[in-house]
Design a protein around this motif. Structure first.
Motif, PDB file in Angstrom:
ATOM      1  N   THR A   1      -4.710   8.880  10.214  1.00 36.45           N
ATOM      2  CA  THR A   1      -4.224   7.690  11.049  1.00 36.45           C
ATOM      3  C   THR A   1      -4.698   6.261  10.365  1.00 36.45           C
ATOM      4  OG1 THR A   1      -4.539   8.791  13.113  1.00 36.45           O
ATOM      5  CG2 THR A   1      -4.330   6.527  13.223  1.00 36.45           C
ATOM      6  N   LYS A   2      -5.894   6.163   9.913  1.00 36.17           N
ATOM      7  CA  LYS A   2      -6.551   5.062   9.317  1.00 36.17           C
ATOM      8  C   LYS A   2      -5.826   4.497   7.993  1.00 36.17           C
ATOM      9  CE  LYS A   2     -10.841   4.945  11.773  1.00 36.17           C
ATOM     10  NZ  LYS A   2     -12.185   5.163  11.488  1.00 36.17           N
ATOM     11  N   LEU A   3      -5.355   5.928   7.105  1.00 33.69           N
ATOM     12  CA  LEU A   3      -4.871   5.812   5.981  1.00 33.69           C
ATOM     13  C   LEU A   3      -3.503   5.237   6.196  1.00 33.69           C
ATOM     14  CD1 LEU A   3      -4.573   6.334   3.103  1.00 33.69           C
ATOM     15  CD2 LEU A   3      -3.716   8.777   3.563  1.00 33.69           C
ATOM     16  N   LEU A   4      -2.823   5.531   7.263  1.00 34.10           N
ATOM     17  CA  LEU A   4      -1.532   5.076   7.225  1.00 34.10           C
ATOM     18  C   LEU A   4      -1.456   3.677   8.058  1.00 34.10           C
ATOM     19  CD1 LEU A   4       0.277   8.213   9.047  1.00 34.10           C
ATOM     20  CD2 LEU A   4       0.728   7.475   6.454  1.00 34.10           C
ATOM     21  N   GLN A   5      -2.422   3.261   8.709  1.00 33.55           N
ATOM     22  CA  GLN A   5      -2.321   1.929   8.799  1.00 33.55           C
ATOM     23  C   GLN A   5      -2.426   0.951   7.917  1.00 33.55           C
ATOM     24  OE1 GLN A   5      -5.989   1.860  11.697  1.00 33.55           O
ATOM     25  NE2 GLN A   5      -4.843   2.674  13.318  1.00 33.55           N
ATOM     26  N   LEU A   6      -2.925   1.420   6.528  1.00 33.07           N
ATOM     27  CA  LEU A   6      -3.143   0.277   5.540  1.00 33.07           C
ATOM     28  C   LEU A   6      -1.596  -0.049   4.969  1.00 33.07           C
ATOM     29  CD1 LEU A   6      -5.951   2.402   3.291  1.00 33.07           C
ATOM     30  CD2 LEU A   6      -6.338   0.321   5.204  1.00 33.07           C
ATOM     31  N   GLN A   7      -0.779   0.932   5.439  1.00 31.43           N
ATOM     32  CA  GLN A   7       0.589   0.533   4.998  1.00 31.43           C
ATOM     33  C   GLN A   7       1.065  -1.043   5.205  1.00 31.43           C
ATOM     34  OE1 GLN A   7       4.181   2.276   7.003  1.00 31.43           O
ATOM     35  NE2 GLN A   7       2.448   3.547   8.100  1.00 31.43           N
ATOM     36  N   ARG A   8       0.356  -1.418   6.248  1.00 28.93           N
ATOM     37  CA  ARG A   8       0.727  -3.009   6.763  1.00 28.93           C
ATOM     38  C   ARG A   8       0.672  -3.906   5.460  1.00 28.93           C
ATOM     39  NH1 ARG A   8      -2.815  -2.923  11.982  1.00 28.93           N
ATOM     40  NH2 ARG A   8      -4.293  -2.285  10.310  1.00 28.93           N
ATOM     41  N   ALA A   9      -0.158  -3.749   4.648  1.00 27.59           N
ATOM     42  CA  ALA A   9      -0.361  -4.572   3.404  1.00 27.59           C
ATOM     43  C   ALA A   9       0.609  -4.335   2.259  1.00 27.59           C
ATOM     44  CB  ALA A   9      -1.749  -4.654   2.801  1.00 27.59           C
ATOM     45  N   ILE A  10       1.455  -3.362   2.382  1.00 27.20           N
ATOM     46  CA  ILE A  10       2.242  -2.623   1.208  1.00 27.20           C
ATOM     47  C   ILE A  10       3.569  -3.336   1.156  1.00 27.20           C
ATOM     48  CG2 ILE A  10       3.298  -0.714   0.265  1.00 27.20           C
ATOM     49  CD1 ILE A  10       0.357  -0.750  -0.225  1.00 27.20           C
ATOM     50  N   PRO A  11       4.507  -3.425   2.260  1.00 27.61           N
ATOM     51  CA  PRO A  11       6.072  -3.462   1.969  1.00 27.61           C
ATOM     52  C   PRO A  11       6.326  -4.822   1.290  1.00 27.61           C
ATOM     53  CG  PRO A  11       5.514  -2.700   4.126  1.00 27.61           C
ATOM     54  CD  PRO A  11       4.260  -3.203   3.627  1.00 27.61           C
ATOM     55  N   SER A  12       5.762  -5.964   1.564  1.00 24.42           N
ATOM     56  CA  SER A  12       6.275  -7.329   1.060  1.00 24.42           C
ATOM     57  C   SER A  12       6.200  -7.474  -0.421  1.00 24.42           C
ATOM     58  CB  SER A  12       5.668  -8.320   1.572  1.00 24.42           C
ATOM     59  OG  SER A  12       6.261  -9.644   0.940  1.00 24.42           O
ATOM     60  N   PRO A  13       7.352  -7.325  -1.341  1.00 23.64           N
ATOM     61  CA  PRO A  13       7.269  -7.536  -2.765  1.00 23.64           C
ATOM     62  C   PRO A  13       7.038  -8.967  -3.179  1.00 23.64           C
ATOM     63  CG  PRO A  13       9.565  -7.439  -2.017  1.00 23.64           C
ATOM     64  CD  PRO A  13       8.681  -7.172  -0.915  1.00 23.64           C
ATOM     65  N   ALA A  14       6.807  -9.908  -2.177  1.00 28.30           N
ATOM     66  CA  ALA A  14       6.259 -11.336  -2.234  1.00 28.30           C
ATOM     67  C   ALA A  14       4.929 -11.428  -2.252  1.00 28.30           C
ATOM     68  CB  ALA A  14       7.371 -12.213  -1.434  1.00 28.30           C
ATOM     69  N   SER A  15       4.387 -10.514  -1.705  1.00 28.62           N
ATOM     70  CA  SER A  15       2.839 -10.565  -1.483  1.00 28.62           C
ATOM     71  C   SER A  15       2.153 -10.616  -2.750  1.00 28.62           C
ATOM     72  CB  SER A  15       2.269  -9.381  -0.797  1.00 28.62           C
ATOM     73  OG  SER A  15       2.335  -8.315  -1.501  1.00 28.62           O
TER      74      SER A  15
END
Length: 427
Positions: free
Chosen positions: A159-173
């Motif tokens: 569950t904690k591992l999947l929560q990290l995905q919030r930092a992933i999607p934006s290619p502009a980051s």
């Protein structure tokens, strides 16, 4: 190619990056020693069936016990807050998971739990990758608890591992895409959990979000650099377009091509394949690869920079696209590594002899040729004399990627070379 290789060997000796390989080479059942004597490839380290001999395995097992004792003693003075897979407690847990895999000794699984718990108590919440971030301890923790049948604890880690995905999607980051600190490193963590616990433990939609962000990022940079670099998927780290497995294109393409990533075949053909071909055209005459697209110096033969990392990308490209050119280039990498892979930097897996030996194990699995198993055994034999060659002592001498733990991990593969896997990289 022979003259070029000779020049490169002289360069390596001059710059003191590698030792001259003292072992005779194997050519499908026979070999010739430095003294010109014919030697039978079926002798040690092989038995009459062409498998790793019991005598050689006994030597390896004795050395593993010796090195484990040294490692455990040395870890008493290691950084108590280094939770990473690369140099910290998660890497040691991963080693014990490997030892449990090949031996089934329950004590190894308990040691893995002890070390991953140390890591989980020190998470920083800043980096999300398997090698250097929170994803490593959480993914390894999920697997260790799963094997111990601690269902609730395994689920909490996932569950904690999947929560990290919030930092992933934006290619502009600002997040990079490479393996050590970027999206490819998070993708590996997700694929690792699915491999070790079961398909669909991490749902396809989560994996797709990560891959989509990686593809968008690669296309964006390619557009920016298209006047100078005609590569459909281009990536950089600290403003440098690295090529190798740790920070560069080879590691990223390798992860995108993983079957578990489930990338559309048309995307692989239209974007990934020409990008790989672009990297291939940067190959040096020796068969080695530059550390970055802008580099012209043929110096590094490491997993992190050079042929030992690129070979894994080429092997995967051959499996995906069925084109013999990738097979040929992978084999050429093997020649580079055999001639230049006994490194003065040490015995580790990131930039040492053990990491280079993993290339031979992967080539062995691909080709089924004992030549590569023989070479892998010879690199293991070199590691049996750990510390006697005058190599540089790494900053974290007992860690998985820089030090002794990685060497032990590699030596343990000699018992089951058909199923070997470079830790935190191969799946």
């Amino acid at each position: 190619m022979g003259d070029n290789l000779s020049k490169r060997l002289k360069l390596d000796v001059a710059t003191k990056r590698s030792f001259i390989n003292p072992y005779p080479d194997c050519d499908q059942g026979s070999l010739t020693s430095k003294a010109g004597l014919d030697v039978d490839c079926n002798n040690e380290p092989f038995d009459v069936n062409g498998k790793v001999s019991a005598a050689f395995q006994k030597k390896v097992q004795n050395k593993i016990k010796d090195l484990l004792q040294q490692m455990e003693q040395g870890l008493k003075t290691a950084d108590p807050h280094d939770f990473s897979t690369y140099t910290g407690w998660t890497g040691i847990a991963l080693l014990y998971l490997q030892l449990h895999r090949v031996s089934l000794e329950a004590s190894h699984l308990q040691r893995a739990l002890d070390y991953v718990n140390k890591a989980l108590r020190n998470l920083k919440g800043r980096v999300v990758t398997f090698l250097c971030g929170d994803a490593g301890p959480l993914a390894v923790g999920a697997v260790v608890h799963h094997r111990l049948k601690n269902t609730a604890d395994s689920k909490e880690c996932r569950t904690k591992l999947l929560q990290l995905q919030r930092a992933i999607p934006s290619p502009a980051s600002d997040m990079p895409d490479e393996l050590m600190y970027g999206r490819a490193g998070y993708l590996y963590a997700l694929l690792y959990v699915n491999k070790e616990i079961g398909p669909n433990t991490v749902d396809d939609s989560t994996i797709t979000k990560v891959v989509t962000a990686m593809l968008a990022s690669g296309k964006n940079l390619s557009t920016k650099w298209k006047k100078t670099e005609r590569c459909p998927l281009l990536y950089e780290w600290y403003k440098e377009q690295y090529v190798g497995a740790a920070h560069g294109l080879a590691g990223i393409y390798y992860m995108i091509m993983q079957p578990g990533a489930k990338v559309d075949p048309d995307v692989l053909t239209e974007l990934v394949r020409p990008s790989i071909d672009y990297v291939r055209h940067k190959k040096f005459p020796s068969g080695n690869y530059p550390s970055a697209l802008s580099k012209e110096s043929d110096r590094l033969v490491h997993w992190c920079h050079g042929a030992p990392g690129v070979v894994h990308m080429l092997i995967m490209a051959y499996k995906v696209f069925k084109d013999e050119k990738y097979y040929r280039d992978a084999v050429e990498c093997g020649e580079v590594i055999w001639n230049r892979g006994l490194l003065r930097k040490g015995y580790g897996i990131c930039h040492g002899t053990a990491g280079n030996g993993y290339a031979f194990l992967s080539l062995y699995q691909l080709t089924k040729e004992n030549k590569y198993l023989y070479r892998a055994c010879r690199f293991a034999e070199w590691c049996l004399d750990y510390g006697s060659h005058g190599c540089r002592i790494p900053d974290r001498p007992y860690s998985l990627f820089e030090g002794m733990a990685g060497t032990i991990h590699y030596l343990s593969e000699m018992t089951q070379p058909e199923s070997s896997s470079f830790p935190a990289f191969e799946l």
